[in-house]
Design a protein around this motif. Sequence first.
Motif, mmCIF file in Angstrom:
data_model
loop_
_atom_site.group_PDB
_atom_site.id
_atom_site.type_symbol
_atom_site.label_atom_id
_atom_site.label_comp_id
_atom_site.label_asym_id
_atom_site.label_seq_id
_atom_site.Cartn_x
_atom_site.Cartn_y
_atom_site.Cartn_z
ATOM 1 N N VAL A 47 1.175 -1.152 0.181
ATOM 2 C CA VAL A 47 -0.079 0.128 0.287
ATOM 3 C C VAL A 47 0.793 1.355 -0.615
ATOM 4 O O VAL A 47 1.767 1.187 0.650
ATOM 5 C CB VAL A 47 -1.075 0.169 1.305
ATOM 6 N N ASP A 48 0.326 2.219 -0.612
ATOM 7 C CA ASP A 48 1.679 3.806 -0.844
ATOM 8 C C ASP A 48 0.659 4.757 0.377
ATOM 9 O O ASP A 48 -0.810 4.399 -0.373
ATOM 10 C CB ASP A 48 1.397 3.924 -2.463
ATOM 11 N N PRO A 49 1.224 4.919 1.229
ATOM 12 C CA PRO A 49 0.006 5.894 1.862
ATOM 13 C C PRO A 49 -0.542 6.915 1.437
ATOM 14 O O PRO A 49 -1.449 7.403 2.273
ATOM 15 C CB PRO A 49 1.018 6.029 3.099
ATOM 16 N N VAL A 50 -0.071 7.613 0.241
ATOM 17 C CA VAL A 50 -0.808 8.785 -0.157
ATOM 18 C C VAL A 50 -1.918 8.564 -1.141
ATOM 19 O O VAL A 50 -2.503 7.016 -1.383
ATOM 20 C CB VAL A 50 0.634 8.874 -1.505
ATOM 21 N N ILE A 73 -12.880 11.210 9.163
ATOM 22 C CA ILE A 73 -11.927 11.603 8.298
ATOM 23 C C ILE A 73 -11.058 13.694 9.001
ATOM 24 O O ILE A 73 -12.388 14.128 8.265
ATOM 25 C CB ILE A 73 -12.790 10.891 7.239
ATOM 26 N N LEU A 74 -9.814 13.514 8.775
ATOM 27 C CA LEU A 74 -9.515 14.734 8.856
ATOM 28 C C LEU A 74 -9.397 15.201 7.871
ATOM 29 O O LEU A 74 -9.172 16.638 6.692
ATOM 30 C CB LEU A 74 -8.497 14.892 9.779
ATOM 31 N N GLY A 75 -8.732 14.444 6.548
ATOM 32 C CA GLY A 75 -8.194 14.582 5.237
ATOM 33 C C GLY A 75 -7.555 13.179 4.718
ATOM 34 O O GLY A 75 -8.139 12.286 5.133
ATOM 35 N N ARG A 76 -6.526 13.260 4.015
ATOM 36 C CA ARG A 76 -6.374 12.288 2.632
ATOM 37 C C ARG A 76 -4.872 12.792 2.579
ATOM 38 O O ARG A 76 -4.799 13.691 2.215
ATOM 39 C CB ARG A 76 -6.805 12.201 1.128
ATOM 40 N N ILE A 77 -4.187 11.927 2.335
ATOM 41 C CA ILE A 77 -2.593 12.098 2.363
ATOM 42 C C ILE A 77 -2.533 12.509 0.979
ATOM 43 O O ILE A 77 -2.518 11.771 0.271
ATOM 44 C CB ILE A 77 -1.742 10.868 2.640
ATOM 45 N N GLU A 78 -0.988 13.179 1.032
ATOM 46 C CA GLU A 78 -0.769 13.901 -0.229
ATOM 47 C C GLU A 78 0.383 13.210 -1.332
ATOM 48 O O GLU A 78 0.477 13.634 -1.786
ATOM 49 C CB GLU A 78 -1.012 15.593 -0.998
ATOM 50 N N ARG A 79 0.867 13.598 -0.232
ATOM 51 C CA ARG A 79 2.853 13.912 -0.400
ATOM 52 C C ARG A 79 3.393 12.637 0.929
ATOM 53 O O ARG A 79 2.990 13.407 2.611
ATOM 54 C CB ARG A 79 3.164 14.650 -0.356
ATOM 55 N N ILE A 80 4.012 12.300 0.857
ATOM 56 C CA ILE A 80 4.713 12.232 2.163
ATOM 57 C C ILE A 80 6.829 12.499 2.043
ATOM 58 O O ILE A 80 7.059 12.233 0.982
ATOM 59 C CB ILE A 80 4.380 10.114 2.406
ATOM 60 N N GLY A 87 15.226 13.852 11.229
ATOM 61 C CA GLY A 87 14.835 13.126 12.215
ATOM 62 C C GLY A 87 13.214 12.811 12.985
ATOM 63 O O GLY A 87 12.356 12.528 13.299
ATOM 64 N N VAL A 88 12.428 12.558 11.535
ATOM 65 C CA VAL A 88 11.090 13.188 11.303
ATOM 66 C C VAL A 88 10.532 12.480 10.197
ATOM 67 O O VAL A 88 11.303 13.210 9.129
ATOM 68 C CB VAL A 88 10.596 15.159 12.074
ATOM 69 N N MET A 89 9.622 12.180 10.003
ATOM 70 C CA MET A 89 8.627 12.110 9.059
ATOM 71 C C MET A 89 7.586 12.613 9.002
ATOM 72 O O MET A 89 6.576 13.151 10.057
ATOM 73 C CB MET A 89 8.405 10.698 8.128
ATOM 74 N N VAL A 90 6.981 13.355 7.152
ATOM 75 C CA VAL A 90 6.188 14.121 8.041
ATOM 76 C C VAL A 90 4.747 13.760 6.865
ATOM 77 O O VAL A 90 5.147 13.182 5.198
ATOM 78 C CB VAL A 90 6.355 15.596 7.382
ATOM 79 N N VAL A 91 3.937 14.731 6.655
ATOM 80 C CA VAL A 91 2.686 14.161 5.363
ATOM 81 C C VAL A 91 2.610 15.248 5.381
ATOM 82 O O VAL A 91 1.864 16.623 5.921
ATOM 83 C CB VAL A 91 2.224 12.672 5.831
#
Length: 171
Positions: A47-50, A73-80, A87-91
């Motif tokens: 699965v692609d998280p986008v 549902i707050l929203g949809r992941i557009e980019r990761i 040291g962080v992962m953001v979406v």
Amino acid sequence: MTNYIGQGVTVEGIADNEFVFTFNAASDIQALFTSNMTGYGWVNGQVDPVGLAVTLDTSADTQVKLAHTGDYILGRIERIENRVSEGVMVVTVRTQGGVKMKVATGATVAIGDTVTGHTTYPGYVQTIAAMTATSLVATAANLPKQNIVTSIGTDTLASGSTQNYAIVLLK
């Protein structure tokens, strides 16, 4: 008589860029991202998280997690982005407008439905009507700010399998 405008009318992609925000990715999104990457591509069948649905993660500031049953549902992941040096992962999350969301396997979604996350398939959606009475009562506080399914369809994936989707108008 049916009149068509181009290829028809859709709300998909109608979005205001003022409603795209950056959040920290919770551990479930991070695990999905890191386990599915091989070099610069996705592992076949993973699965692609986008495109997955997210909700606010109240365990940390400015953080989202994959939406489960009963979650608003707050929203949809557009980019990761994996910001290794920080040291962080953001979406990047789109919180309003017409977006395509993946429908959970076995779930039925109809035009006009309000959707929530799915526990068996986190980040995928199901209709609120599919929830049990107990979980629906727990979700009642989230109902005033609804999201509405405006159209449904099926995509054929590169693997040849299919994925149902819903175009959801996030408010």
